[in-house]
Structure formats: C-alpha cells, structure tokens
Design a protein around this motif. Sequence first.
Motif, PDB file in Angstrom:
ATOM      1  N   ILE A  80       0.833  -1.197   0.000  1.00  0.00           N
ATOM      2  CA  ILE A  80       0.000   0.000   0.000  1.00  0.00           C
ATOM      3  C   ILE A  80       0.876   1.258   0.000  1.00  0.00           C
ATOM      4  O   ILE A  80       1.852   1.341   0.743  1.00  0.00           O
ATOM      5  CB  ILE A  80      -0.918   0.021   1.242  1.00  0.00           C
ATOM      6  CG1 ILE A  80      -1.751  -1.263   1.291  1.00  0.00           C
ATOM      7  CG2 ILE A  80      -1.811   1.248   1.250  1.00  0.00           C
ATOM      8  CD1 ILE A  80      -2.480  -1.457   2.595  1.00  0.00           C
ATOM      9  N   ASN A  81       0.491   2.209  -0.804  1.00  0.00           N
ATOM     10  CA  ASN A  81       1.180   3.499  -0.823  1.00  0.00           C
ATOM     11  C   ASN A  81       0.736   4.298   0.408  1.00  0.00           C
ATOM     12  O   ASN A  81      -0.452   4.596   0.557  1.00  0.00           O
ATOM     13  CB  ASN A  81       0.819   4.262  -2.102  1.00  0.00           C
ATOM     14  CG  ASN A  81       1.655   5.517  -2.282  1.00  0.00           C
ATOM     15  OD1 ASN A  81       2.089   6.134  -1.308  1.00  0.00           O
ATOM     16  ND2 ASN A  81       1.872   5.892  -3.525  1.00  0.00           N
ATOM     17  N   PRO A  82       1.668   4.663   1.305  1.00  0.00           N
ATOM     18  CA  PRO A  82       1.248   5.375   2.520  1.00  0.00           C
ATOM     19  C   PRO A  82       0.748   6.787   2.265  1.00  0.00           C
ATOM     20  O   PRO A  82       0.060   7.368   3.112  1.00  0.00           O
ATOM     21  CB  PRO A  82       2.530   5.403   3.370  1.00  0.00           C
ATOM     22  CG  PRO A  82       3.646   5.285   2.393  1.00  0.00           C
ATOM     23  CD  PRO A  82       3.121   4.428   1.270  1.00  0.00           C
ATOM     24  N   ASN A  83       1.073   7.351   1.087  1.00  0.00           N
ATOM     25  CA  ASN A  83       0.652   8.719   0.727  1.00  0.00           C
ATOM     26  C   ASN A  83       1.048   9.744   1.785  1.00  0.00           C
ATOM     27  O   ASN A  83       0.333  10.734   2.004  1.00  0.00           O
ATOM     28  CB  ASN A  83      -0.875   8.768   0.499  1.00  0.00           C
ATOM     29  CG  ASN A  83      -1.272   8.070  -0.781  1.00  0.00           C
ATOM     30  OD1 ASN A  83      -0.609   8.205  -1.806  1.00  0.00           O
ATOM     31  ND2 ASN A  83      -2.334   7.281  -0.719  1.00  0.00           N
ATOM     32  N   LYS A  84       2.155   9.470   2.461  1.00  0.00           N
ATOM     33  CA  LYS A  84       2.718  10.389   3.458  1.00  0.00           C
ATOM     34  C   LYS A  84       4.218  10.308   3.375  1.00  0.00           C
ATOM     35  O   LYS A  84       4.763   9.310   2.892  1.00  0.00           O
ATOM     36  CB  LYS A  84       2.287   9.988   4.876  1.00  0.00           C
ATOM     37  CG  LYS A  84       0.868  10.333   5.258  1.00  0.00           C
ATOM     38  CD  LYS A  84       0.654   9.964   6.725  1.00  0.00           C
ATOM     39  CE  LYS A  84      -0.748  10.274   7.177  1.00  0.00           C
ATOM     40  NZ  LYS A  84      -0.939   9.929   8.608  1.00  0.00           N
ATOM     41  N   GLU A  85       4.883  11.321   3.901  1.00  0.00           N
ATOM     42  CA  GLU A  85       6.339  11.301   3.944  1.00  0.00           C
ATOM     43  C   GLU A  85       6.763  10.359   5.062  1.00  0.00           C
ATOM     44  O   GLU A  85       6.296  10.488   6.205  1.00  0.00           O
ATOM     45  CB  GLU A  85       6.870  12.705   4.217  1.00  0.00           C
ATOM     46  CG  GLU A  85       8.223  12.950   3.580  1.00  0.00           C
ATOM     47  CD  GLU A  85       8.658  14.407   3.683  1.00  0.00           C
ATOM     48  OE1 GLU A  85       9.870  14.636   3.566  1.00  0.00           O
ATOM     49  OE2 GLU A  85       7.793  15.272   3.897  1.00  0.00           O
ATOM     50  N   VAL A  86       7.628   9.400   4.748  1.00  0.00           N
ATOM     51  CA  VAL A  86       8.018   8.370   5.716  1.00  0.00           C
ATOM     52  C   VAL A  86       9.283   8.774   6.469  1.00  0.00           C
ATOM     53  O   VAL A  86      10.272   9.185   5.863  1.00  0.00           O
ATOM     54  CB  VAL A  86       8.233   7.009   5.010  1.00  0.00           C
ATOM     55  CG1 VAL A  86       8.718   5.952   5.999  1.00  0.00           C
ATOM     56  CG2 VAL A  86       6.941   6.551   4.341  1.00  0.00           C
ATOM     57  N   GLU A  87       9.225   8.664   7.784  1.00  0.00           N
ATOM     58  CA  GLU A  87      10.377   8.959   8.643  1.00  0.00           C
ATOM     59  C   GLU A  87      11.271   7.732   8.775  1.00  0.00           C
ATOM     60  O   GLU A  87      12.492   7.821   8.702  1.00  0.00           O
ATOM     61  CB  GLU A  87       9.885   9.395  10.033  1.00  0.00           C
ATOM     62  CG  GLU A  87      10.984   9.618  11.065  1.00  0.00           C
ATOM     63  CD  GLU A  87      11.786  10.870  10.816  1.00  0.00           C
ATOM     64  OE1 GLU A  87      12.996  10.871  11.105  1.00  0.00           O
ATOM     65  OE2 GLU A  87      11.215  11.854  10.313  1.00  0.00           O
ATOM     66  N   ASP A  88      10.648   6.555   8.977  1.00  0.00           N
ATOM     67  CA  ASP A  88      11.401   5.320   9.204  1.00  0.00           C
ATOM     68  C   ASP A  88      10.650   4.154   8.566  1.00  0.00           C
ATOM     69  O   ASP A  88       9.516   3.841   8.947  1.00  0.00           O
ATOM     70  CB  ASP A  88      11.555   5.088  10.716  1.00  0.00           C
ATOM     71  CG  ASP A  88      12.444   3.892  11.053  1.00  0.00           C
ATOM     72  OD1 ASP A  88      12.963   3.254  10.104  1.00  0.00           O
ATOM     73  OD2 ASP A  88      12.629   3.603  12.245  1.00  0.00           O
ATOM     74  N   TYR A  89      11.279   3.524   7.586  1.00  0.00           N
ATOM     75  CA  TYR A  89      10.663   2.367   6.925  1.00  0.00           C
ATOM     76  C   TYR A  89      10.746   1.107   7.792  1.00  0.00           C
ATOM     77  O   TYR A  89      10.116   0.104   7.479  1.00  0.00           O
ATOM     78  CB  TYR A  89      11.336   2.090   5.573  1.00  0.00           C
ATOM     79  CG  TYR A  89      10.943   3.080   4.506  1.00  0.00           C
ATOM     80  CD1 TYR A  89       9.754   2.937   3.804  1.00  0.00           C
ATOM     81  CD2 TYR A  89      11.748   4.170   4.216  1.00  0.00           C
ATOM     82  CE1 TYR A  89       9.381   3.842   2.829  1.00  0.00           C
ATOM     83  CE2 TYR A  89      11.387   5.096   3.242  1.00  0.00           C
ATOM     84  CZ  TYR A  89      10.199   4.925   2.548  1.00  0.00           C
ATOM     85  OH  TYR A  89       9.822   5.829   1.593  1.00  0.00           O
ATOM     86  N   ARG A  90      11.542   1.174   8.875  1.00  0.00           N
ATOM     87  CA  ARG A  90      11.718   0.017   9.776  1.00  0.00           C
ATOM     88  C   ARG A  90      12.076  -1.229   8.982  1.00  0.00           C
ATOM     89  O   ARG A  90      11.487  -2.303   9.129  1.00  0.00           O
ATOM     90  CB  ARG A  90      10.434  -0.220  10.579  1.00  0.00           C
ATOM     91  CG  ARG A  90      10.096   0.924  11.523  1.00  0.00           C
ATOM     92  CD  ARG A  90       8.704   0.817  12.091  1.00  0.00           C
ATOM     93  NE  ARG A  90       8.448   1.827  13.107  1.00  0.00           N
ATOM     94  CZ  ARG A  90       7.248   2.110  13.598  1.00  0.00           C
ATOM     95  NH1 ARG A  90       6.194   1.481  13.138  1.00  0.00           N
ATOM     96  NH2 ARG A  90       7.104   3.016  14.534  1.00  0.00           N
ATOM     97  N   THR A  91      13.060  -1.052   8.113  1.00  0.00           N
ATOM     98  CA  THR A  91      13.430  -2.105   7.157  1.00  0.00           C
ATOM     99  C   THR A  91      13.766  -3.421   7.828  1.00  0.00           C
ATOM    100  O   THR A  91      13.419  -4.501   7.317  1.00  0.00           O
ATOM    101  CB  THR A  91      14.620  -1.623   6.294  1.00  0.00           C
ATOM    102  OG1 THR A  91      14.278  -0.369   5.687  1.00  0.00           O
ATOM    103  CG2 THR A  91      14.941  -2.625   5.205  1.00  0.00           C
ATOM    104  N   SER A  92      14.440  -3.360   8.976  1.00  0.00           N
ATOM    105  CA  SER A  92      14.822  -4.600   9.660  1.00  0.00           C
ATOM    106  C   SER A  92      13.604  -5.382  10.140  1.00  0.00           C
ATOM    107  O   SER A  92      13.682  -6.587  10.360  1.00  0.00           O
ATOM    108  CB  SER A  92      15.725  -4.285  10.858  1.00  0.00           C
ATOM    109  OG  SER A  92      15.059  -3.456  11.791  1.00  0.00           O
ATOM    110  N   ILE A  93      12.463  -4.687  10.275  1.00  0.00           N
ATOM    111  CA  ILE A  93      11.228  -5.351  10.711  1.00  0.00           C
ATOM    112  C   ILE A  93      10.319  -5.629   9.520  1.00  0.00           C
ATOM    113  O   ILE A  93       9.837  -6.748   9.334  1.00  0.00           O
ATOM    114  CB  ILE A  93      10.482  -4.476  11.739  1.00  0.00           C
ATOM    115  CG1 ILE A  93      11.363  -4.199  12.951  1.00  0.00           C
ATOM    116  CG2 ILE A  93       9.183  -5.140  12.177  1.00  0.00           C
ATOM    117  CD1 ILE A  93      10.806  -3.173  13.908  1.00  0.00           C
ATOM    118  N   THR A  94      10.083  -4.599   8.709  1.00  0.00           N
ATOM    119  CA  THR A  94       9.120  -4.730   7.615  1.00  0.00           C
ATOM    120  C   THR A  94       9.710  -5.354   6.354  1.00  0.00           C
ATOM    121  O   THR A  94       8.974  -5.891   5.526  1.00  0.00           O
ATOM    122  CB  THR A  94       8.554  -3.346   7.236  1.00  0.00           C
ATOM    123  OG1 THR A  94       9.640  -2.532   6.737  1.00  0.00           O
ATOM    124  CG2 THR A  94       7.941  -2.652   8.445  1.00  0.00           C
TER     125      THR A  94
END
Length: 485
Positions: A179-193
């Motif tokens: 899903i496109n969050p349609n917001k500016e992302v601060e942290d993608y939490r890559t290690s989790i997501t």
Amino acid sequence: MDKLLESSNKEVFVEMVKMAQKRKMRGCKGEWKEFLTFYDKKLGTNVSDPARRNTESLVAFFKTFTEEDDLKFFEKVLLRNSNREKVASLATSSPDNDSAEQRLVRMTLEHPQYPTDFFFPSYEEGWVVTKSSKKPDAKNSKKLISVDCEMVLCKDGTEAVVKVCAVDRNLEVLLHEVINPNKEVEDYRTSITGMSAENFVGVTRSLKEVQKSLKRLLSHGTILVGHGLHNDLSALKLEHDRVIDTSYIFKYANGPSVKKPSLRLLCKTMLNYDLRGNGDPHNCSDDACAAMKLVLARLEGKADCTIPEEEQILEMEKLVIHRIPRNLRTEDLTRIIPGEFSIELKPNVKGKKTYTVNACFKSSQEAIEAFNNIEGVLEKDSCGRPQKLVKYELESGAFGTVCVCKTFSKGSDISVTKKRAIEPETDSISKKLKADETSEQQECSTECETHLKEIERLKEELSKREEEILNLSKIITALARKQGL
C-alpha cells in the motif's frame, strides 16, 4: 440511517449530540443550540444539556442534517454502537450452544483488555465499520480469515500500513497488497518490515481500496483472526465485531492476564517451529498463517491455552529497549546495542513521542552478555529489574538517550537452557521470572521514572549552557567597549 436511529437508545443519541457539538456540526437549522431555539420556543437554550432532552428532540436534531459527510458520520457512530451492544449482549448470553469458533470469539471479547484495546475512533474520517448481519446463519458462521500488517513511521508521528496479507483457514492467500502510505516516511523500519523506499516505486494501491477488499471478505459473519489484532485494525482503520486474537486466547501459567505472549513464543511452544530466523524481517504471509495455525490448533484440541512455565524461559532471550525517540530509526539501534539481534516492535501508543521494541537474541546468554557490554548508567526500574540509561550520538549528529531493560532478574544471570529450566533447583528462577515479567502498565511506570531522571539531567545541561552563554556575552560586551563600539 433511519433504521439505525430506530434501533438505538437515548444514551447513544446523547453521545452523538456531544460529538456534533465538539465538531461544530451544523444541520439546516444550525448547530445544537441554534436548533433548540428553533425547535423549542418555550425553553430554547435554557436546557441545552442533551441528556436532559427527550429522545424525540435528539432525533429531530439529527434529521436536520442532509450533507452526505454528516450523514456518514452519524451512521458510523450508530453502527459502531450497534455492534458494541451485540458484543455486550454476548457476555450475558449462554455459551452452551456456542461452536468451538464462537467460544474463542467469546474468550477474546471477555478478555479484560478487550474494551481498551478494541475501542476505536471508528466514527472518524477514513474509518470503515463492517455491518453485523442479523441472519442466524451469519451469527453461527465458522468462516475464518487471518490478517497481518506491516507499518512504517511517518514524519507526522503517525503510523501507516504499507503491507497487508489475509489468508483463509486452508492457509490460502486471499489478499496480499503493498500500500502506498501517501505520506512522507520517517522510518521504513526495514529490519522489521523488509521494506524500503524502492519497494514503493510505482505503487498506487491505496488504503481505501484495501479496506473495500477486506470489507467484502468479512461479510456474512466471517471471524477475523490475528495476533495483537487491534494494532492491525487500528492501522487499517477498520472495525469488525467477530474477532479472535491469539494474544488473548493463550496465557502464561500463573502469569498476569495483562501480559500477552508474543507470536514467536506461541509458535515455538504450541506449534513447535520457529516463526522466523534471528535477524530476519517480518513476513505478513507467515505471520497471518501462524495466527491461523494457532487458532486451528485450539479448535482441534492440539494446543493447550496455557504456556508451560518451563517454556517461558524463551522470554529471557530479550532485552526491552524503551523511551526511544521517534526520530531514531530502528536500524540505528544496532549501532547502540551490541550483539546480533532481531527487533520486535511493540504496539504504538498514540500521541507518544517515544516507542518501545524488544531486542531478540539467539539465547538468554547472548542477551545477558549484550546487556553487560552496554555502556550506560546502571539502575533499577520500578519493578526491580536491572536497566541501563544509555547515551548515544550518531554520525548524523543526532544524540539522546534510550533505556535498555532486562526481562529477567539478576538471579537469572546464569547460563540457562530449556533443559535446566525444568530442573527442581531452578524453581526460584521461574518464580522470579514470573514476578519480574510485567505488563505494559508497569513499563509505562518505568518510563515515567526514567523520564524524570532525564529531565533533571537536561536541566543541569541547560544550566551549564546558560552559564556559558552568559560568560560569552560578558566577553563580547568587554570587547565591544574596548573597540569603542
């Protein structure tokens, strides 16, 4: 909306009027007090408290609204209350005729944390409320769908769902969307997501479209399954009344009801498999399937509802990292905390400027060594557990403090294995473990205590800085006088 108004009661209407007042909603006769002036020439606004007005006057106020957005708002509130009344009536009904599936639904609804966890602001814009079917076959439906989501942290401090997966009881994938969050992302939490900015290039799927898909899947009395399901529903902005939460239907032996087991622990103890390798990111499909497998194991009598004491030793493989500033990325924690560990994100508290994670190690010994190697001020939290206040400064120039807390007491600082955990001489360790494992409420108390200490430290730093500024000001003044400026 007329049918929902007919089936509701005055208490709900009073709540709706108060909501309308807060939102300054206007019907064709104006806001609430303006309406009263028109509707009741005798009393007017002298009796403006909606609780002191009769049902007819409250309903008459709602019928002055014609705008589609206003009608949708009132309909959502009525639908939400209708669903909650059905949930409340379930508690007083006899469980004798319940199916095995409905018994797990009942267990979820009767959990002491359900009223708090599942109380959503579903009347707000962007939320979807599924409609409860009145048909008898829908109420007895055994259809199960399990869902799991991944969320990122946005710059406005909110979380946005970026991935969702839904599976049926045969573990077949019904929905798997980015899903496109349609917001500016601060942290993608890559290690989790497992997600990064590159994953969203060309992604146009919106949350609204996913909500529509899920609403179709959840029709006709379908039971929604998940682990920590209220977090997923909150992210999806979706309210559904027939739910089974696997964090509610399993419990620790002799443990507090508010302490909920992790999905990883349940998979290990109840299903005898590792949900994911250490350091591997979460997988929506795997987590949704895991929650479904746990429910099926309960339904088929293959799993007990209680986690044995000897299995709880797995919780000792964690360190709790809390009071983490929202601008500190989860990936940065690996530069602050030594050792190899995966990150397990704890539920977000709305409005809070910090967050909490579990650092999951391969063994309790590794967790102990990591804690001992952390440079920081050693202290005890409000429950007597060892914790360290750790200062950090990153290459980016960002600096601050986090708290790292053991989930076990000092008496457990030995090489502990699952085999040793069931030996008689370690009974005291099990008892200490149970005593020291605390609820989210206790963690909040810990955070407050540490927060006060941090305030004192910052006050001292501020005082020193003010003194430095004062001295510099004196020097500048002296120089200016010397040069005749």
